[in-house]
Design an enzyme around this catalytic site. Structure first.
Site, PDB file in Angstrom:
ATOM      1  N   ASP A 186       0.341  -5.189   5.376  1.00 52.78           N
ATOM      2  CA  ASP A 186      -0.771  -6.097   4.700  1.00 52.78           C
ATOM      3  C   ASP A 186      -0.495  -6.209   3.386  1.00 52.78           C
ATOM      4  O   ASP A 186      -0.071  -5.258   2.667  1.00 52.78           O
ATOM      5  CB  ASP A 186      -2.051  -5.798   5.253  1.00 52.78           C
ATOM      6  CG  ASP A 186      -2.638  -4.418   4.764  1.00 52.78           C
ATOM      7  OD1 ASP A 186      -1.744  -3.685   4.607  1.00 52.78           O
ATOM      8  OD2 ASP A 186      -3.767  -4.364   4.096  1.00 52.78           O
ATOM      9  N   GLU A 187      -1.156  -7.475   2.579  1.00 52.40           N
ATOM     10  CA  GLU A 187      -1.205  -7.546   1.308  1.00 52.40           C
ATOM     11  C   GLU A 187      -0.128  -7.380   0.513  1.00 52.40           C
ATOM     12  O   GLU A 187      -0.348  -6.777  -0.709  1.00 52.40           O
ATOM     13  CB  GLU A 187      -2.398  -6.869   1.114  1.00 52.40           C
ATOM     14  CG  GLU A 187      -3.908  -7.105   1.611  1.00 52.40           C
ATOM     15  CD  GLU A 187      -4.900  -6.333   1.101  1.00 52.40           C
ATOM     16  OE1 GLU A 187      -6.124  -6.881   1.151  1.00 52.40           O
ATOM     17  OE2 GLU A 187      -4.968  -5.188   1.062  1.00 52.40           O
ATOM     18  N   VAL A 188       1.077  -8.030   0.845  1.00 50.96           N
ATOM     19  CA  VAL A 188       2.409  -7.562   0.212  1.00 50.96           C
ATOM     20  C   VAL A 188       2.284  -8.752  -0.847  1.00 50.96           C
ATOM     21  O   VAL A 188       3.128  -9.721  -0.870  1.00 50.96           O
ATOM     22  CB  VAL A 188       3.678  -7.579   0.926  1.00 50.96           C
ATOM     23  CG1 VAL A 188       4.815  -7.096   0.263  1.00 50.96           C
ATOM     24  CG2 VAL A 188       3.343  -6.638   2.122  1.00 50.96           C
ATOM     25  N   HIS A 213       0.616  -1.207   0.039  1.00 45.68           N
ATOM     26  CA  HIS A 213      -0.093  -0.112   0.053  1.00 45.68           C
ATOM     27  C   HIS A 213       0.967   1.232   0.130  1.00 45.68           C
ATOM     28  O   HIS A 213       0.410   2.221   0.812  1.00 45.68           O
ATOM     29  CB  HIS A 213      -1.013   0.065   1.255  1.00 45.68           C
ATOM     30  CG  HIS A 213      -2.038  -1.069   1.228  1.00 45.68           C
ATOM     31  ND1 HIS A 213      -3.251  -0.725   0.477  1.00 45.68           N
ATOM     32  CD2 HIS A 213      -2.070  -2.184   1.622  1.00 45.68           C
ATOM     33  CE1 HIS A 213      -3.971  -1.760   0.580  1.00 45.68           C
ATOM     34  NE2 HIS A 213      -3.436  -2.744   1.319  1.00 45.68           N
TER      35      HIS A 213
END
Length: 526
Positions: free
Chosen positions: A228-230, A172
């Site tokens: 998160d969400e890497v 992000h």
């Protein structure tokens, strides 16, 4: 065709009599189940039910009371929801989409206190007043000043609301990596999603971001570092080589430990928080390397969160980390570009979190805080989803469910919260607006914007119907009538949104949420 004779009817009656005993047994089982689930001895339910106000006269008076002009330091008697335990309720403020003018925050924070919130998780992104080589990160459209952040922190302190700043440090990262000055830090040259943790300048840039945010939050006990969400972790050549010699887990650990250890060395009183999705599959030994410095924020936003997060996972986290931070959703998880908040979805999410906490955690002491997230964009480059004022009824009800650890929103709570927000009847708990609903006379911060979203929902429904009219002349007549309504809504929306949001937000919302309707209607009338 078969006919039933008196003899066959008597035979059928005798057969049915043999099973009549089943009905009282089923009723007994149902009543026993209700008794057991209502009077649970689970530690999270041992406190007496406080409700909002037990005195009937006081409750009736409160039902007729509108929100007064907000003031700092709200007295305890003014708080609508009282937490039954020490678990703080933290409301997420996502400022990367539709950041409000600071004047609205002055009104919004005392309102949150009245609803029983205990703190804020503030995700500034490009609205933070970065300086020096980081000044380019500030949005040219709108950002807050250092003086406004200082006032925000002071106002929160006066209301006994904690503030946890969130600084993205891995994924992000579009608001950083989209700039040419920092494009060299990307994991992939054409993707501004995540940083490469092995680039020479990556850690220095991230440390500088943390330094500037912490300078304006000197008394915070926590800082959230994202993580998160890497999804594209390990795609560059340097990271691939690292993984070949170690593992993906080691690469992620290397990077986040780098950040957490830096924070612990600079601010020993501050503990790091991070999203949990990247570590859910880790074994206990790997998790222990994080436990000295930080705690996981376990997020799940679906109706039945047990399908995503198991009690066993919560128990594993609780066995390693001093605190676990569950994270639900009161807005922003029903669709990436929706405008009407699906209240039933968010209520269901909180019911499911209550079930999961009851089965996965043995004590409220293992919970650092319960976080109610409210996303404004799914990603930096995505369209806006629901505006904060449109989500306030959902937030009020979700806070009530979270504060009581309940599986059923109490009718008296629902009634009182609805009255306090100015609803003539109970806040509707459904995922779509209904023609019988009423958005007039509401009295919460930004209620005018809620009314605009209400009208927009019905305009879009009418527009959908007009587009289905086959006859060209009839469609043109209907479009002409509806276009007048759309123009009026555009004018009213610009005025109401302008009271809360800067011009850039007003323009974006009008261009992406209403302008296409007006253009389509005008085409139909030609």
């Amino acid at each position: 065709m078969q006919h039933f004779t008196p003899l066959s009817m008597r035979f059928l009656a005798r057969r049915l009599q043999r099973f009549l005993w089943v009905f009282p047994v089923l009723m007994f089982v149902f009543l026993a189940y209700r008794l057991l689930t209502t009077e649970s001895t689970h530690p999270l339910r041992q406190s007496p039910k406080l409700g909002l106000h037990q005195d009937s006269a006081a409750q009736e008076a409160s039902n007729n009371q509108k929100f007064p002009p907000p003031t700092a330091g709200a007295a305890a008697k003014d708080i609508l929801l009282h937490r039954r335990d020490k678990m703080p309720l933290i409301v997420h403020l996502d400022l990367k989409g539709a950041p409000p003018k600071f004047a609205y925050l002055r009104e919004f924070l005392p309102f949150l206190k009245r609803l029983g919130a205990g703190g804020l998780l503030v995700e500034y992104e490009d609205t933070f007043p970065y300086s020096g080589r980081l000044e380019v990160l500030r949005s040219p459209q709108f950002s807050y000043s250092k003086e406004e952040i200082n006032e925000l922190v002071q106002l929160a302190h006066s209301l006994d609301l904690s503030i946890i700043p969130l600084v993205q440090t891995y994924g992000h990262m579009e608001f950083v990596l989209k700039h040419p000055e920092f494009a060299s830090l990307r994991e992939e040259p054409k993707n501004d999603w995540s940083v490469c943790p092995l680039r020479d300048d990556t850690i220095s840039v991230l440390k500088e971001m943390v330094d500037q945010v912490m300078a304006l939050h000197p008394h915070t006990k926590y800082v959230h570092i994202g993580g998160d969400e890497v999804d594209n972790m390990g795609h560059c050549s340097a990271c691939r080589q690292f993984i070949s010699q170690h593992s993906r887990v080691d690469l992620y650990r290397f990077h986040l430990l780098n950040i957490m250890q830096y924070i612990a060395s600079r601010w020993p009183h501050v503990r790091s928080l991070f999203w949990d999705d990247m570590i859910r599959g880790w074994d206990v030994e790997h998790l222990k390397t994080f436990a000295q410095y930080g705690d996981p924020m376990v997020w799940g936003y679906i109706d039945h969160v047990e399908r995503l997060i198991t009690p066993a996972l919560l128990k594993k986290f609780a066995s390693v980390f001093p605190r676990v931070w569950p994270a639900s959703s009161f807005k922003g998880s029903g669709g990436k570009d929706i405008d009407w908040v699906p209240v039933q979805h968010h209520i269901n999410n909180h019911y499911s979190w209550n079930r999961l906490i009851e089965h996965g955690l043995t004590s409220v002491d293992s919970i650092g805080g319960f976080v109610l997230t409210g996303w404004s964009r799914y990603m930096h480059h995505f369209a806006l989803c629901e505006l904060m004022p449109s989500a306030i009824p959902s937030l009020a009800l979700c806070l009530a469910v979270a504060s009581e650890h309940t599986q059923q929103l109490a009718s008296d709570q629902h009634t009182q919260l609805s009255s306090a927000l100015g609803f003539p009847q109970k806040i509707p708990i459904r995922n779509e607006p209904h023609f019988s609903d009423n958005a007039d006379g509401l009295s919460f911060p930004g209620s005018g914007v809620y009314s605009i979203i209400f009208r927009q929902a019905f305009l879009l429904a009418e527009y959908s119907q007009v587009r289905q009219i086959f006859d060209g002349k009839e469609r043109a007549r209907a479009s002409e009538v509806l276009s007048k309504k759309a123009v009026k809504l555009m004018e009213d929306a610009e005025a109401e949104l302008g009271k809360i949001y800067p011009p850039s937000v007003v323009r974006e919302w009008l261009s992406t949420k209403l302008s296409h309707v007006l253009r389509g209607l005008q085409v139909n009338t030609q």
